[in-house]
Write a protein that holds these residues in place. Structure first.
Motif, PDB file in Angstrom:
ATOM      1  N   THR A 150      -0.801 -22.711   1.078  1.00 11.50           N
ATOM      2  CA  THR A 150       0.148 -23.821   1.210  1.00 11.50           C
ATOM      3  C   THR A 150       1.486 -23.441   0.596  1.00 11.50           C
ATOM      4  O   THR A 150       2.558 -23.681   1.178  1.00 11.50           O
ATOM      5  N   ILE A 151       1.445 -22.824  -0.586  1.00 14.50           N
ATOM      6  CA  ILE A 151       2.683 -22.430  -1.266  1.00 14.50           C
ATOM      7  C   ILE A 151       3.389 -21.327  -0.478  1.00 14.50           C
ATOM      8  O   ILE A 151       4.606 -21.383  -0.273  1.00 14.50           O
ATOM      9  N   TYR A 152       2.622 -20.331  -0.019  1.00 11.32           N
ATOM     10  CA  TYR A 152       3.227 -19.242   0.753  1.00 11.32           C
ATOM     11  C   TYR A 152       3.886 -19.782   2.024  1.00 11.32           C
ATOM     12  O   TYR A 152       4.970 -19.340   2.417  1.00 11.32           O
ATOM     13  N   ARG A 153       3.217 -20.738   2.667  1.00 13.29           N
ATOM     14  CA  ARG A 153       3.784 -21.315   3.900  1.00 13.29           C
ATOM     15  C   ARG A 153       5.095 -22.045   3.600  1.00 13.29           C
ATOM     16  O   ARG A 153       6.063 -21.939   4.347  1.00 13.29           O
ATOM     17  N   MET A 154       5.130 -22.785   2.490  1.00 11.57           N
ATOM     18  CA  MET A 154       6.347 -23.517   2.116  1.00 11.57           C
ATOM     19  C   MET A 154       7.478 -22.555   1.754  1.00 11.57           C
ATOM     20  O   MET A 154       8.649 -22.825   2.028  1.00 11.57           O
TER      21      MET A 154
ATOM     22  N   GLN B  74       7.980 -26.543  -7.020  1.00  8.44           N
ATOM     23  CA  GLN B  74       9.137 -25.723  -7.378  1.00  8.44           C
ATOM     24  C   GLN B  74       9.299 -25.615  -8.889  1.00  8.44           C
ATOM     25  O   GLN B  74       9.593 -24.541  -9.427  1.00  8.44           O
ATOM     26  N   ARG B  75       9.074 -26.743  -9.609  1.00 10.11           N
ATOM     27  CA  ARG B  75       9.180 -26.733 -11.067  1.00 10.11           C
ATOM     28  C   ARG B  75       8.144 -25.791 -11.676  1.00 10.11           C
ATOM     29  O   ARG B  75       8.432 -25.054 -12.628  1.00 10.11           O
ATOM     30  N   PHE B  76       6.936 -25.809 -11.121  1.00  6.44           N
ATOM     31  CA  PHE B  76       5.885 -24.928 -11.640  1.00  6.44           C
ATOM     32  C   PHE B  76       6.177 -23.467 -11.325  1.00  6.44           C
ATOM     33  O   PHE B  76       5.924 -22.581 -12.143  1.00  6.44           O
ATOM     34  N   LEU B  77       6.739 -23.184 -10.134  1.00  7.33           N
ATOM     35  CA  LEU B  77       7.116 -21.812  -9.797  1.00  7.33           C
ATOM     36  C   LEU B  77       8.181 -21.298 -10.757  1.00  7.33           C
ATOM     37  O   LEU B  77       8.122 -20.155 -11.227  1.00  7.33           O
ATOM     38  N   ASN B  78       9.156 -22.158 -11.071  1.00  6.20           N
ATOM     39  CA  ASN B  78      10.206 -21.763 -12.010  1.00  6.20           C
ATOM     40  C   ASN B  78       9.613 -21.506 -13.397  1.00  6.20           C
ATOM     41  O   ASN B  78       9.988 -20.553 -14.084  1.00  6.20           O
ATOM     42  N   LYS B  79       8.681 -22.373 -13.804  1.00  5.62           N
ATOM     43  CA  LYS B  79       8.094 -22.268 -15.141  1.00  5.62           C
ATOM     44  C   LYS B  79       7.256 -21.007 -15.292  1.00  5.62           C
ATOM     45  O   LYS B  79       7.257 -20.362 -16.345  1.00  5.62           O
TER      46      LYS B  79
ATOM     47  N   LEU C 162       2.423  -2.987 -13.451  1.00  3.84           N
ATOM     48  CA  LEU C 162       1.728  -3.930 -12.576  1.00  3.84           C
ATOM     49  C   LEU C 162       1.472  -5.207 -13.357  1.00  3.84           C
ATOM     50  O   LEU C 162       0.529  -5.303 -14.144  1.00  3.84           O
ATOM     51  N   ASP C 163       2.356  -6.177 -13.155  1.00  2.00           N
ATOM     52  CA  ASP C 163       2.253  -7.453 -13.871  1.00  2.00           C
ATOM     53  C   ASP C 163       1.228  -8.351 -13.194  1.00  2.00           C
ATOM     54  O   ASP C 163       1.124  -8.369 -11.965  1.00  2.00           O
ATOM     55  N   GLU C 164       0.486  -9.095 -14.000  1.00  5.13           N
ATOM     56  CA  GLU C 164      -0.579  -9.990 -13.517  1.00  5.13           C
ATOM     57  C   GLU C 164      -1.582  -9.227 -12.653  1.00  5.13           C
ATOM     58  O   GLU C 164      -1.925  -9.651 -11.547  1.00  5.13           O
ATOM     59  N   ILE C 165      -2.059  -8.114 -13.160  1.00  6.34           N
ATOM     60  CA  ILE C 165      -3.012  -7.276 -12.433  1.00  6.34           C
ATOM     61  C   ILE C 165      -4.314  -8.019 -12.168  1.00  6.34           C
ATOM     62  O   ILE C 165      -5.032  -7.712 -11.217  1.00  6.34           O
ATOM     63  N   GLY C 166      -4.619  -9.023 -12.980  1.00  6.04           N
ATOM     64  CA  GLY C 166      -5.840  -9.800 -12.781  1.00  6.04           C
ATOM     65  C   GLY C 166      -5.860 -10.577 -11.494  1.00  6.04           C
ATOM     66  O   GLY C 166      -6.913 -11.053 -11.062  1.00  6.04           O
ATOM     67  N   GLU C 167      -4.691 -10.711 -10.842  1.00  3.88           N
ATOM     68  CA  GLU C 167      -4.608 -11.450  -9.578  1.00  3.88           C
ATOM     69  C   GLU C 167      -4.814 -10.552  -8.362  1.00  3.88           C
ATOM     70  O   GLU C 167      -4.794 -11.032  -7.232  1.00  3.88           O
ATOM     71  N   LEU C 168      -4.995  -9.250  -8.573  1.00  7.42           N
ATOM     72  CA  LEU C 168      -5.171  -8.340  -7.436  1.00  7.42           C
ATOM     73  C   LEU C 168      -6.483  -8.636  -6.722  1.00  7.42           C
ATOM     74  O   LEU C 168      -7.540  -8.702  -7.348  1.00  7.42           O
ATOM     75  N   ASP C 169      -6.400  -8.802  -5.420  1.00  7.57           N
ATOM     76  CA  ASP C 169      -7.581  -9.138  -4.625  1.00  7.57           C
ATOM     77  C   ASP C 169      -8.644  -8.049  -4.767  1.00  7.57           C
ATOM     78  O   ASP C 169      -8.334  -6.855  -4.805  1.00  7.57           O
ATOM     79  N   ILE C 170      -9.904  -8.480  -4.852  1.00 11.05           N
ATOM     80  CA  ILE C 170     -11.023  -7.558  -5.068  1.00 11.05           C
ATOM     81  C   ILE C 170     -11.078  -6.476  -3.991  1.00 11.05           C
ATOM     82  O   ILE C 170     -11.474  -5.337  -4.257  1.00 11.05           O
ATOM     83  N   SER C 171     -10.646  -6.810  -2.761  1.00  5.28           N
ATOM     84  CA  SER C 171     -10.698  -5.838  -1.664  1.00  5.28           C
ATOM     85  C   SER C 171      -9.706  -4.694  -1.849  1.00  5.28           C
ATOM     86  O   SER C 171      -9.877  -3.614  -1.288  1.00  5.28           O
ATOM     87  N   LEU C 172      -8.659  -4.924  -2.632  1.00  3.44           N
ATOM     88  CA  LEU C 172      -7.658  -3.881  -2.859  1.00  3.44           C
ATOM     89  C   LEU C 172      -7.890  -3.116  -4.159  1.00  3.44           C
ATOM     90  O   LEU C 172      -7.286  -2.078  -4.394  1.00  3.44           O
TER      91      LEU C 172
ATOM     92  N   ASN D 250       4.825 -17.044 -10.067  1.00  3.10           N
ATOM     93  CA  ASN D 250       3.444 -16.571  -9.966  1.00  3.10           C
ATOM     94  C   ASN D 250       2.664 -17.562  -9.094  1.00  3.10           C
ATOM     95  O   ASN D 250       2.143 -18.568  -9.572  1.00  3.10           O
ATOM     96  N   VAL D 251       2.603 -17.262  -7.804  1.00  6.11           N
ATOM     97  CA  VAL D 251       2.035 -18.191  -6.822  1.00  6.11           C
ATOM     98  C   VAL D 251       0.572 -18.516  -7.122  1.00  6.11           C
ATOM     99  O   VAL D 251       0.151 -19.668  -7.074  1.00  6.11           O
ATOM    100  N   LEU D 252      -0.201 -17.491  -7.443  1.00  5.95           N
ATOM    101  CA  LEU D 252      -1.633 -17.717  -7.681  1.00  5.95           C
ATOM    102  C   LEU D 252      -1.864 -18.578  -8.922  1.00  5.95           C
ATOM    103  O   LEU D 252      -2.735 -19.454  -8.930  1.00  5.95           O
ATOM    104  N   LEU D 253      -1.066 -18.343  -9.955  1.00  5.33           N
ATOM    105  CA  LEU D 253      -1.204 -19.144 -11.173  1.00  5.33           C
ATOM    106  C   LEU D 253      -0.809 -20.593 -10.914  1.00  5.33           C
ATOM    107  O   LEU D 253      -1.489 -21.525 -11.364  1.00  5.33           O
ATOM    108  N   VAL D 254       0.273 -20.800 -10.181  1.00  3.80           N
ATOM    109  CA  VAL D 254       0.714 -22.167  -9.847  1.00  3.80           C
ATOM    110  C   VAL D 254      -0.329 -22.871  -8.989  1.00  3.80           C
ATOM    111  O   VAL D 254      -0.635 -24.046  -9.201  1.00  3.80           O
ATOM    112  N   ALA D 255      -0.894 -22.149  -8.019  1.00  2.00           N
ATOM    113  CA  ALA D 255      -1.932 -22.745  -7.174  1.00  2.00           C
ATOM    114  C   ALA D 255      -3.122 -23.181  -8.015  1.00  2.00           C
ATOM    115  O   ALA D 255      -3.707 -24.245  -7.795  1.00  2.00           O
ATOM    116  N   ASP D 256      -3.463 -22.349  -9.002  1.00  6.50           N
ATOM    117  CA  ASP D 256      -4.575 -22.676  -9.893  1.00  6.50           C
ATOM    118  C   ASP D 256      -4.235 -23.878 -10.780  1.00  6.50           C
ATOM    119  O   ASP D 256      -5.050 -24.783 -10.953  1.00  6.50           O
ATOM    120  N   LYS D 257      -3.019 -23.904 -11.329  1.00  5.48           N
ATOM    121  CA  LYS D 257      -2.605 -24.997 -12.208  1.00  5.48           C
ATOM    122  C   LYS D 257      -2.583 -26.343 -11.477  1.00  5.48           C
ATOM    123  O   LYS D 257      -2.959 -27.373 -12.031  1.00  5.48           O
TER     124      LYS D 257
END
Length: 452
Positions: free
Chosen positions: A439-443, A416-421, A246-256, A425-432
């Motif tokens: 917004t990213i998920y919709r795109m 896109q550049r941040f997603l590649n980098k 489970l990579d990036e487990i710290g991003e798991l939503d508290i409800s799950l 990791n959508v949550l990390l990119v959103a934070d950065k």
């Protein structure tokens, strides 16, 4: 292994019939055949580990059930084909349940049926051998020294912890910055451990939308939600008897997090929309770039789940703390890239080496690899010079801004550049970038962004 003879034992008290079967099967020169006229003699030779035993069900010294049982006890991988003069469905079903591969009635078509059955067995044996060979090759690929390259003291400590982790099925938690090789470490632990021949399933928690993560992990039943057109097995079921990473487990939503905790405690899952409790036996390896202890203090990560996942912690040092490993890795990447692309041998000048050692590498090993591969391409000679190594992105930024594009186009390109980098990791990119993850998920859904 592929050149080893395919051994077949023919056990039949009828001398003439055993010779008939031997003659027919000997038409394949790859078969090594041996005849026995008593169960005692055949069982005494099972140390030779035949691939197949053709078993006459009616033997004078032992009945077929007993012989089948003893063969399977001594050599579970040996396939037994029962040949009987009686067309008894109940007996056939009973023998198949006890491990017989096939039940053939003696008649004029028996030799041909036996030929076809043994052909199928051999195909299965060859496939199993190929799979085992591939697993061995994967194990060699993920040998510790092939996965993490370096000789520094920080990396030696990582080796020591990986060695301990591979000897048991203890839960492992890997912490390190993006680009330090967390998943490589997880694979190496799995493929060098007791579960190396079982499934390895990786899940990037941060790359899966919140509303889909439960289904992704635990599966769902048909009709569980709109779009659930068929039953789907979750990653935990796929990893049963093996390892789930489970990579990036710290991003798991508290409800799950509470649902994951229950799965770890009870060792069972329930698919979304279902009521059936399914037992699972998996080894857990998790990774994160976050400090989970701090996340517990913030209230974004459950304390009970944190202690459940902590297990054996492995901290991967950033490249800037690994000293001379930078040059060891640089040489490795340059040699591999040159060989892959048919280049001549490339080396680093003393000035280029010093330039690499003075750089902090915020992108860690991944950044170093990209940087020296580019330097190998830019270098016209056999020696990579200082000027071939370019850390500055100013010219890239200038060229980027000089283009006449809309704000939306610029925004899409930046995301896109941040997603590649950051490995999608959508949550990390959103934070950065300080934008909403929705917004990213919709795109992504609108195919404005690619996460392949």
């Amino acid at each position: 292994m592929k050149n080893a003879p395919f051994k077949i034992f023919i056990l039949d008290d009828d001398v003439w019939y055993s010779e008939l079967l031997e003659y027919h099967l000997s038409l394949n020169p790859d078969y090594e055949l041996k005849k026995f006229h008593s169960a005692k003699d055949c069982l005494a030779s099972m140390y030779e580990r035949p691939n197949v035993v053709t078993l006459d069900y009616s033997l004078p010294d032992k009945n077929g059930d007993e012989v089948l049982k003893k063969i399977k006890e001594q050599n579970p991988d040996t396939q037994v084909v029962v040949i009987s003069g009686q067309e008894d469905v109940a007996t056939a079903v009973n023998l198949l349940k006890k491990g017989a591969y096939d039940y053939i009635v003696k008649d004029e078509e028996t030799p041909e049926r036996l030929w076809n059955t043994i052909t199928k067995i051999r195909e299965n044996v060859s496939l199993r051998e190929e799979i085992n060979q591939l697993k061995e090759e994967i194990g060699q690929k993920y040998d510790f020294s092939n996965v993490i390259i370096g000789k520094s003291e920080p990396i030696k400590r990582v080796f020591a912890m990986m060695e301990k982790a591979s000897k048991t099925n203890i839960t492992v938690s890997i912490n390190g910055e993006t680009g330090t090789g967390k998943e490589l470490v997880a694979k190496a632990i799995h493929y060098n451990g007791p579960k190396k021949k079982t499934p390895y399933v990786a899940v990037n928690v941060a790359a899966i939308p919140k509303e889909l993560i439960e289904s992704e992990l635990f599966g769902h039943e048909k009709g569980a939600f709109t779009g659930a057109l068929a039953r789907r097995l979750g990653k935990f079921e796929e990893a049963n008897k093996g390892t789930i990473f489970l990579d990036e487990i710290g991003e798991l939503d508290i409800s799950l997090q509470s649902k994951l905790l229950r799965v770890l405690q009870e060792k069972e899952i329930t698919r979304v929309g279902g009521n059936t409790v399914i037992p699972v036996d998996v080894r857990i390896i998790v990774a994160t770039h976050k400090n989970l202890a701090e996340e517990v203090k913030k209230g974004t990560f459950r304390e009970d789940l944190y202690y459940r996942l902590l297990g054996l912690p492995i901290n991967l040092p950033p490249l800037r703390e690994r000293g001379g490993d930078i040059l060891v890795l640089a040489k490795h990447f340059i040699d591999a890239f040159a060989k892959e692309n048919g280049m001549g041998r490339k080396t680093l000048s003393a000035e280029a080496q010093q330039k690499l050692l003075s750089y902090p590498f915020p992108g860690n090993v991944r950044e170093l690899k990209a940087l020296v591969e580019l330097a190998a391409v830019l270098c016209d000679e056999a020696v990579i010079q200082e000027e071939d190594i370019n850390f500055s992105a100013n010219h890239i930024v200038r060229d980027f801004l000089d283009q006449e594009r809309t704000l939306k186009e610029y925004t899409t390109d930046i995301i896109q550049r941040f997603l590649n980098k950051y490995d999608n990791n959508v949550l990390l990119v959103a934070d950065k970038l300080n934008i909403g993850k929705s917004t990213i998920y919709r795109m992504i859904q609108n195919k404005e962004l690619s996460v392949e």
